[in-house]
Design an enzyme around this catalytic site. Structure first.
Site, PDB file in Angstrom:
ATOM      1  N   CYS A 169       0.995  -1.374  -0.079  1.00  0.00           N
ATOM      2  CA  CYS A 169       0.116  -0.037   0.098  1.00  0.00           C
ATOM      3  C   CYS A 169       0.877   1.178  -0.033  1.00  0.00           C
ATOM      4  O   CYS A 169       0.776   2.307  -0.963  1.00  0.00           O
ATOM      5  CB  CYS A 169      -0.814  -0.038   1.212  1.00  0.00           C
ATOM      6  SG  CYS A 169      -1.804   1.430   1.644  1.00  0.00           S
ATOM      7  N   CYS A 215      -1.812   1.669  -2.956  1.00  0.00           N
ATOM      8  CA  CYS A 215      -2.776   2.845  -2.691  1.00  0.00           C
ATOM      9  C   CYS A 215      -2.111   4.152  -2.642  1.00  0.00           C
ATOM     10  O   CYS A 215      -2.523   5.232  -3.422  1.00  0.00           O
ATOM     11  CB  CYS A 215      -3.356   2.423  -1.431  1.00  0.00           C
ATOM     12  SG  CYS A 215      -3.685   0.902  -0.733  1.00  0.00           S
ATOM     13  N   LYS A 250      -0.413   5.184  -6.069  1.00  0.00           N
ATOM     14  CA  LYS A 250      -1.494   5.386  -6.914  1.00  0.00           C
ATOM     15  C   LYS A 250      -2.484   6.544  -6.926  1.00  0.00           C
ATOM     16  O   LYS A 250      -2.940   7.113  -7.879  1.00  0.00           O
ATOM     17  CB  LYS A 250      -2.214   3.911  -6.763  1.00  0.00           C
ATOM     18  CG  LYS A 250      -3.414   3.677  -7.657  1.00  0.00           C
ATOM     19  CD  LYS A 250      -4.867   4.509  -6.808  1.00  0.00           C
ATOM     20  CE  LYS A 250      -5.272   3.522  -5.531  1.00  0.00           C
ATOM     21  NZ  LYS A 250      -5.772   2.382  -5.611  1.00  0.00           N
ATOM     22  N   TYR A 286      -8.681  -3.648 -11.264  1.00  0.00           N
ATOM     23  CA  TYR A 286      -8.730  -2.464 -10.918  1.00  0.00           C
ATOM     24  C   TYR A 286      -7.293  -1.842 -10.924  1.00  0.00           C
ATOM     25  O   TYR A 286      -7.136  -0.612 -11.146  1.00  0.00           O
ATOM     26  CB  TYR A 286      -9.362  -2.330  -9.355  1.00  0.00           C
ATOM     27  CG  TYR A 286      -8.578  -2.651  -8.270  1.00  0.00           C
ATOM     28  CD1 TYR A 286      -7.728  -1.514  -7.702  1.00  0.00           C
ATOM     29  CD2 TYR A 286      -8.582  -3.884  -7.798  1.00  0.00           C
ATOM     30  CE1 TYR A 286      -6.606  -1.935  -6.633  1.00  0.00           C
ATOM     31  CE2 TYR A 286      -7.739  -4.149  -6.849  1.00  0.00           C
ATOM     32  CZ  TYR A 286      -6.886  -3.009  -6.159  1.00  0.00           C
ATOM     33  OH  TYR A 286      -6.134  -3.435  -5.247  1.00  0.00           O
ATOM     34  N   GLU A 319      -6.885   1.653 -13.086  1.00  0.00           N
ATOM     35  CA  GLU A 319      -6.382   2.665 -12.522  1.00  0.00           C
ATOM     36  C   GLU A 319      -5.061   3.134 -13.086  1.00  0.00           C
ATOM     37  O   GLU A 319      -4.983   4.498 -13.238  1.00  0.00           O
ATOM     38  CB  GLU A 319      -6.163   2.499 -10.987  1.00  0.00           C
ATOM     39  CG  GLU A 319      -7.268   2.122 -10.232  1.00  0.00           C
ATOM     40  CD  GLU A 319      -7.237   1.992  -8.648  1.00  0.00           C
ATOM     41  OE1 GLU A 319      -8.021   2.063  -7.773  1.00  0.00           O
ATOM     42  OE2 GLU A 319      -6.081   1.431  -8.421  1.00  0.00           O
ATOM     43  N   HIS A 325     -26.709  20.520  -0.113  1.00  0.00           N
ATOM     44  CA  HIS A 325     -26.932  21.236  -1.680  1.00  0.00           C
ATOM     45  C   HIS A 325     -25.878  22.274  -2.004  1.00  0.00           C
ATOM     46  O   HIS A 325     -25.580  22.941  -0.900  1.00  0.00           O
ATOM     47  CB  HIS A 325     -28.267  21.608  -1.868  1.00  0.00           C
ATOM     48  CG  HIS A 325     -28.567  21.930  -3.256  1.00  0.00           C
ATOM     49  ND1 HIS A 325     -28.825  21.148  -4.203  1.00  0.00           N
ATOM     50  CD2 HIS A 325     -29.139  23.199  -3.946  1.00  0.00           C
ATOM     51  CE1 HIS A 325     -29.046  21.624  -5.272  1.00  0.00           C
ATOM     52  NE2 HIS A 325     -29.167  22.913  -5.087  1.00  0.00           N
ATOM     53  N   GLU A 340     -25.637  14.255  -2.287  1.00  0.00           N
ATOM     54  CA  GLU A 340     -26.999  14.435  -1.944  1.00  0.00           C
ATOM     55  C   GLU A 340     -28.130  13.632  -2.844  1.00  0.00           C
ATOM     56  O   GLU A 340     -29.025  13.278  -2.446  1.00  0.00           O
ATOM     57  CB  GLU A 340     -27.488  15.772  -2.041  1.00  0.00           C
ATOM     58  CG  GLU A 340     -27.636  16.539  -3.448  1.00  0.00           C
ATOM     59  CD  GLU A 340     -28.233  17.945  -3.432  1.00  0.00           C
ATOM     60  OE1 GLU A 340     -29.367  17.956  -2.761  1.00  0.00           O
ATOM     61  OE2 GLU A 340     -27.559  18.802  -4.007  1.00  0.00           O
TER      62      GLU A 340
END
Length: 505
Positions: A69, A74, A77, A211, A215, A480, A485
């Site tokens: 990682c 991660c 990346k 993935y 990615e 908002h 939302e």
């Protein structure tokens, strides 16, 4: 189960003294899961050691303490993904009145150096933390001599023997190379190398549809490189396939090329130093070829257990995957030997689950806890150019588990406000909520494609973990104007067949 307690520190009483073994806990592997387990055990005043050793990749890349990682996963990346997002933001900026002289150029070496420096600071941070918590760190490659003894070899071949009452295996995985393709290993790189390249990879072929593949291809495209993804079958296996299609559709419109239903047969080096790749196109049933500066394999990961000598001590692995078989308490088939993280069979390959499992294991071993790791409803995000975040079941899994008549899917195509002025296409900005159809309509899964998907899904993950229902979601007031939302306003079902495009502000 009885077995769950087999080695859980009970044999000598929770506060008992160590026998002839040097350490209370030895962790093999200094990645997310291993470090979390070691540091947690040290908090209980136990004598703990960590072994970590990075076998150079076939291309010779190595890195420091911290695991996949931190070094080749991660962290680098997400930073390179951010670099690509900034490129898109520069295009948007002109619509918002910023004068940016075109064309803009990206310099790989500047980005790479900055990312690598940050990763090195994390390596250092991990070493300091271990020292502060009085955890002994050995930069040696471990293999079992017996169930309580591990032999460690330094790079120079010097041997250290370490004994411990409890041993945790957390050696993770490494990228796979195809074994049947000439030149694959010789000329190709993997994600283990990409983040440590000094120079730009140039025109790149990424093989695979995981993935990791999408990615990497996404940010390479985003920083302006000619990038192609070669996929044999479906993208993002294991993820919701409607969402996976939208992710790849967006990538295609964003400039990533896709060679679908193609598989490579050989890689050759040309006099120009470029790599010529030959592949079979299954749809056209013919051979095709092109040349690239870099070929990156992203065809899956395999556990790093070969050198551990597990057979000798009787730790059972899955013969097909090579992963270690563990029970709900992360216990292996040998008492007092445990495993956490990517090395374990049937667990998600995610840093946060490895960290949580490692900590909980230490608490059960040394802290009078009986809490097990809960692997249900673990949220995750794919950091493709348009991010995909999800938590809970895919629509396919929900149908399989409950039957299509017993689930209701609420969905919407929406347009992020930021896209309007920038005149960006939002055709793939989509979300869906998979619910049980009965009375309270418990939410089984939530899927979101759009900007900041990870940030959106993280909050909703709490609700879903707590058993949130569709009516509760409808009572939640949205903020908002946000993309998130829209989740609180989902009202059109797939079953109705109505247009799911959000209109109005």
């Amino acid at each position: 189960s009885q077995r769950a307690w087999s080695g859980a520190g009970l044999c000598r009483g929770r506060g008992g003294s160590r026998g002839k073994n040097e350490y209370d806990l030895l962790v093999i592997g200094g990645g997310s899961g291993g470090l979390a387990c070691a540091k947690e055990a040290a908090q209980f005043g136990r004598k703990v050691a960590v072994l970590d050793y990075v076998e150079p990749s076939p291309q010779g890349t190595i890195w420091g303490l911290g695991g996949t990682c931190v070094n080749v996963g991660c962290i680098p990346k997400k930073l390179m993904h951010q670099a690509a997002l900034l490129g898109s933001a520069l295009k948007d900026a002109q619509h918002y009145g910023w004068n940016i002289s075109q064309p803009v150029h990206h310099t790989w070496s500047v980005m790479a150096q900055a990312v690598q420096n940050y990763v090195k600071s994390l390596n250092w941070g991990h070493r300091v933390q271990l020292q502060d918590k009085k955890v002994k760190y050995f930069n040696v490659k471990g293999s079992f001599a017996d169930p309580h003894t591990v032999r460690g070899l330094t790079k120079a071949g010097k041997e250290t023997v370490i004994t411990a009452d409890n041993i945790v295996i957390a050696t993770g995985g490494r990228p796979k190379y195809p074994t049947d393709i000439a030149g694959a290993r010789e000329y190709g790189i993997t994600s283990d190398d990409l983040f440590w390249l000094k120079e730009s990879p140039g025109k790149t072929l990424v093989v695979g549809a995981s993935y990791v593949s999408l990615e990497c291809a996404g940010f390479l495209t985003g920083i302006g490189l000619d990038t192609t993804v070669m996929m044999r079958s479906i993208p993002l296996r294991g993820f919701d396939q409607q969402m996976a299609s939208l992710v790849t559709e967006h990538m295609e419109s964003y400039g990533t090329k896709f060679l679908k239903r193609c598989f490579p047969t050989k890689v050759e080096k040309l006099k120009s130093n470029r790599l010529q790749v030959t592949w079979k196109n299954a749809d056209l049933n013919k051979e095709e070829t092109d040349s690239f500066d870099t070929v990156m394999w992203a065809v899956g990961r395999a556990p790093d257990t070969k050198t551990l000598n597990l057979e000798t001590i009787g730790v059972k692995t899955n013969s097909e995957t090579g992963k270690i078989i563990v029970d709900a308490s992360e216990a292996t088939s040998v008492p007092h030997i445990y495993a956490v993280g990517d090395i374990t069979e049937g667990r998600p390959e995610l840093t946060p689950t490895a960290i949580a499992a490692g900590k909980l294991l230490a608490q059960r071993l040394f802290g009078q806890s009986s809490e097990l790791m809960d692997y249900d409803n673990v949220p995750t995000t794919v950091f493709t150019p348009l991010e995909y975040g999800c938590v809970g079941l895919s629509e396919e899994a929900a149908v399989q588990r409950h039957g299509s008549d017993n689930i209701e899917v609420y969905h919407a195509y929406y347009k992020p406000l930021e896209f309007t002025v920038a005149e960006r296409d939002a055709a793939q900005c989509y979300m869906k909520m998979v619910c049980l159809r009965e009375r309270e309509q418990r939410i089984l899964g939530l899927h979101f494609i759009g900007p900041n998907a990870g940030e959106v899904i993280q909050g909703f993950a709490l609700g879903i973990k707590c058993g949130a229902t569709y009516p509760q979601m409808m009572k939640t007031v949205g903020i908002h104007p946000t993309c998130a939302e829209e989740v609180t306003k989902l009202h059109i079902t797939k079953r109705s067949g109505l247009d799911a495009t959000v209109t109005g502000c």
